[in-house]
Design a protein around this motif. Structure first.
Motif, short mmCIF file in Angstrom:
data_model
loop_
_atom_site.label_atom_id
_atom_site.label_comp_id
_atom_site.label_asym_id
_atom_site.label_seq_id
_atom_site.Cartn_x
_atom_site.Cartn_y
_atom_site.Cartn_z
N GLY A 68 38.22 20.39 139.51
CA GLY A 68 39.03 21.48 139.00
C GLY A 68 38.56 23.03 139.25
N GLY A 69 37.60 23.15 140.26
CA GLY A 69 37.05 24.36 140.22
C GLY A 69 37.99 25.43 141.40
N GLU A 70 37.37 26.46 141.83
CA GLU A 70 37.50 27.34 142.62
C GLU A 70 36.82 27.61 143.67
N MET A 71 37.15 28.01 144.85
CA MET A 71 35.97 28.26 146.13
C MET A 71 36.95 29.14 147.14
N THR A 72 36.21 29.86 147.63
CA THR A 72 36.28 30.66 148.59
C THR A 72 35.33 30.78 149.66
N ALA A 73 35.95 30.73 151.08
CA ALA A 73 35.07 30.61 152.22
C ALA A 73 35.59 31.81 153.18
N GLU A 74 34.90 32.72 153.41
CA GLU A 74 35.38 33.84 154.27
C GLU A 74 34.26 34.52 154.99
N ALA A 75 34.56 35.55 156.07
CA ALA A 75 33.72 36.08 156.62
C ALA A 75 33.14 37.43 156.07
N THR A 76 32.33 37.98 156.11
CA THR A 76 31.83 39.15 155.31
C THR A 76 32.20 40.46 156.27
N GLU A 96 30.38 33.88 154.01
CA GLU A 96 30.15 33.64 152.44
C GLU A 96 31.02 32.47 151.86
N VAL A 97 30.27 31.57 151.18
CA VAL A 97 30.82 30.46 150.56
C VAL A 97 30.60 30.83 149.00
N ALA A 98 31.65 30.88 148.21
CA ALA A 98 31.63 30.89 146.76
C ALA A 98 32.26 29.82 146.00
N ALA A 99 31.71 29.24 144.92
CA ALA A 99 32.57 28.23 144.47
C ALA A 99 32.09 28.16 142.97
N PHE A 100 33.20 27.96 142.19
CA PHE A 100 32.83 27.88 140.74
C PHE A 100 33.15 26.51 140.07
N LEU A 101 32.19 25.78 139.53
CA LEU A 101 32.81 24.41 139.09
C LEU A 101 32.62 24.46 137.73
N PRO A 102 33.93 24.12 137.08
CA PRO A 102 33.96 24.30 135.32
C PRO A 102 33.02 23.01 134.94
N ALA A 157 32.08 22.80 159.85
CA ALA A 157 32.01 24.17 160.50
C ALA A 157 32.56 25.26 159.49
N GLY A 158 31.87 25.90 158.75
CA GLY A 158 32.55 26.79 157.84
C GLY A 158 31.57 27.82 157.95
N GLY A 159 30.23 27.91 158.63
CA GLY A 159 29.29 28.87 158.53
C GLY A 159 29.76 30.16 159.20
N ALA A 160 28.88 30.94 159.44
CA ALA A 160 29.08 32.44 160.15
C ALA A 160 29.26 32.05 161.45
N GLY A 161 30.45 32.52 162.13
CA GLY A 161 30.75 32.29 163.34
C GLY A 161 31.67 31.10 163.54
N ALA A 162 32.11 30.29 162.33
CA ALA A 162 33.23 29.08 162.56
C ALA A 162 34.32 29.53 162.91
#
Length: 463
Positions: A411-419, A425-431, A458-463
């Motif tokens: 039930g958390g939230e997550m973002t994965a995007e290029a900087t 950047e991969v950011a997540a919040f786990l309640p 594949a979700g790191g840089a350059g993915a």
């Protein structure tokens, strides 16, 4: 010998009958059916390049181009003929071209009828293979070829040749100055080459569309398979977590009566019931998830080893550093034990994100931030720009799917995007609920080596 000839004759008759059936289906059955020319697709390259308002009108560009060419051709034919017969001649050669917008096969029949009419009443300037009728009939056949199957192009070409032979045989004696034979040969040769080129172009376009559709289907199936694999891994790990706690409940319920002197029979029976229910639940859980537990997708993981928690992050980061990736580890907030499912998911997310950096951002630096906040756990894995090209990695983007599945499960939230600096950047919040935040993780100290999560990431840089 007679039987062989009869068999061959029957085969030939069968082939001829099949060809005639296909010819009737293509050119005679519903020849004048309403089949309007469809507009360009909304995702067409030309439509996407234009603004939204202009793109809506650009979808009708083929229709406008066809009508414009037909009108120009009608005007040119009218001026060439001149007099009262000029406008009639222009409409006569332009009508089949405009008919291709709505009834492609019927347009060819109209054009063939114009050829036959011209052979009877056209005179010298509008003879059957004159430039005006030549271009009009060839244009109609090319448009029909683009809108139908290549077999129809061959049938139209052969019937056009048969019509030319018919007109040459029956009208050559009456109008010898028309020169049907030479004009017909040029028409058949040029039209055959052009129709073959148009059919090849259409076949190539359809092949590319089929390949693109197949690639899209394959990508969807691959993503779906990746999600299923990640869910299988999650189910296997949940099995370990639940099995551990159910085992603790069963053992404590069995040992509780021996810790109290003169245990009342009712209390002993209650503990016995608790133990039996816990054992039954554990047996049922193992029966349902036993297959998942025994598949062991990680070839290098010990199936009996405890699942890792956040306490194993320093060991994981040490292994990543030994692989050549500089990693900075920062922990903020009051470190406290979290539910085992939260700690396991957090560990896997960091592990997958660092694996992506190794795979897709060679030479970059990474930073791992773990934040213990009041409502849960925050994770942030960011890397800089790579200093060299990464090797191609199949299945790009599927590791992010696995991380999103874990976050969504909690039930958390997550973002994965290029900087902006060229990294990722991969950011997540786990309640974590207040009651769950005080619960001990209940897992033994994990070993230093970390097993991969099992998803083709594949979700790191350059993915």
């Amino acid at each position: 010998m007679t039987d062989t000839h009869e068999t061959s004759l029957r085969s030939e008759i069968r082939l001829v009958r099949g060809a005639l059936d296909r010819l009737r289906e293509d050119l005679f059955h519903d020849a004048f059916a309403f089949r309007p020319l469809p507009p360009l697709a909304a995702d067409h390259r030309l439509v996407r390049l234009l603004p939204r308002r202009a793109g809506r009108y650009a979808r009708w560009l083929p229709h406008a181009a066809l009508v414009a060419f037909a009108c120009m051709f009608i005007l040119a034919a009218s001026e060439h003929e001149g007099g009262r017969f000029g406008l009639f001649a222009g409409l006569l050669v332009g009508a089949p071209m405009l008919t291709t917008l709505f009834r492609p096969v019927g347009a060819w029949w109209v054009s063939a009828g114009v050829l036959f009419f011209a052979s009877l009443f056209g005179g010298y300037s509008l003879r059957p293979w004159s430039p005006a009728l030549f271009i009009s009939h060839l244009f109609v056949m090319m448009i029909v070829t683009l809108r139908t199957r290549p077999r129809v192009a061959a049938e139209m070409w052969l019937l056009t040749g048969a019509l030319g032979v018919f007109m040459g045989v029956f009208f050559q004696a009456l109008q010898p100055y028309y020169g049907f034979g030479g004009d017909m040969f040029q028409m058949m040769l040029l039209s055959g080459v052009l129709l073959f080129a148009v059919a090849a172009f259409r076949g190539l376009r359809e092949t590319k569309q089929q390949v693109a559709a197949q690639v899209a289907v394959t990508e969807v199936e691959r993503s779906r398979r990746t999600v299923l694999e990640e869910r299988t891994t999650i189910a296997r790990e949940l099995h370990d977590v639940v099995a551990h706690h159910m085992s603790v409940v069963a053992i404590q319920a069995e040992a509780a009566p021996y810790r109290v002197q003169d245990t009342p029979p009712e209390l002993a029976a209650a503990f016995q019931t608790i133990r039996e229910n816990a054992v039954a639940a554990l047996t049922e859980l193992r029966r349902i998830l036993g297959v998942v537990r025994s598949e062991n997708p990680d070839a290098f993981a010990d199936p009996e080893a405890p699942q890792p928690t956040l306490e194993a992050l320093p060991s994981l980061i040490g292994n990543i550093r030994s692989a050549g990736l500089p990693v900075e580890h920062v922990t903020t907030g009051a470190v406290r034990p979290l539910p085992q499912g939260v700690e396991l998911s957090a560990y896997r997310i960091v592990q997958e994100a660092l694996s992506n950096v190794l795979r897709h951002a060679p030479g970059a630096e990474a930073r791992v931030e773990v934040s213990y906040v009041l409502g849960g756990l925050g994770l942030r894995v960011v890397n800089g720009a790579p200093n060299r090209l990464a090797k191609p990695s199949p299945g790009a983007g599927h590791g992010v799917l696995g991380m999103r599945e874990r976050v969504a499960m909690l039930g958390g939230e997550m973002t994965a995007e290029a900087t902006a600096e060229g990294g990722y950047e991969v950011a997540a919040f786990l309640p974590v609920t207040p009651s769950g935040s005080a619960a001990p993780s209940g897992s033994a100290a994990p070993s230093g080596s970390a097993a991969p999560s099992g998803s083709s990431a594949a979700g790191g840089a350059g993915a």
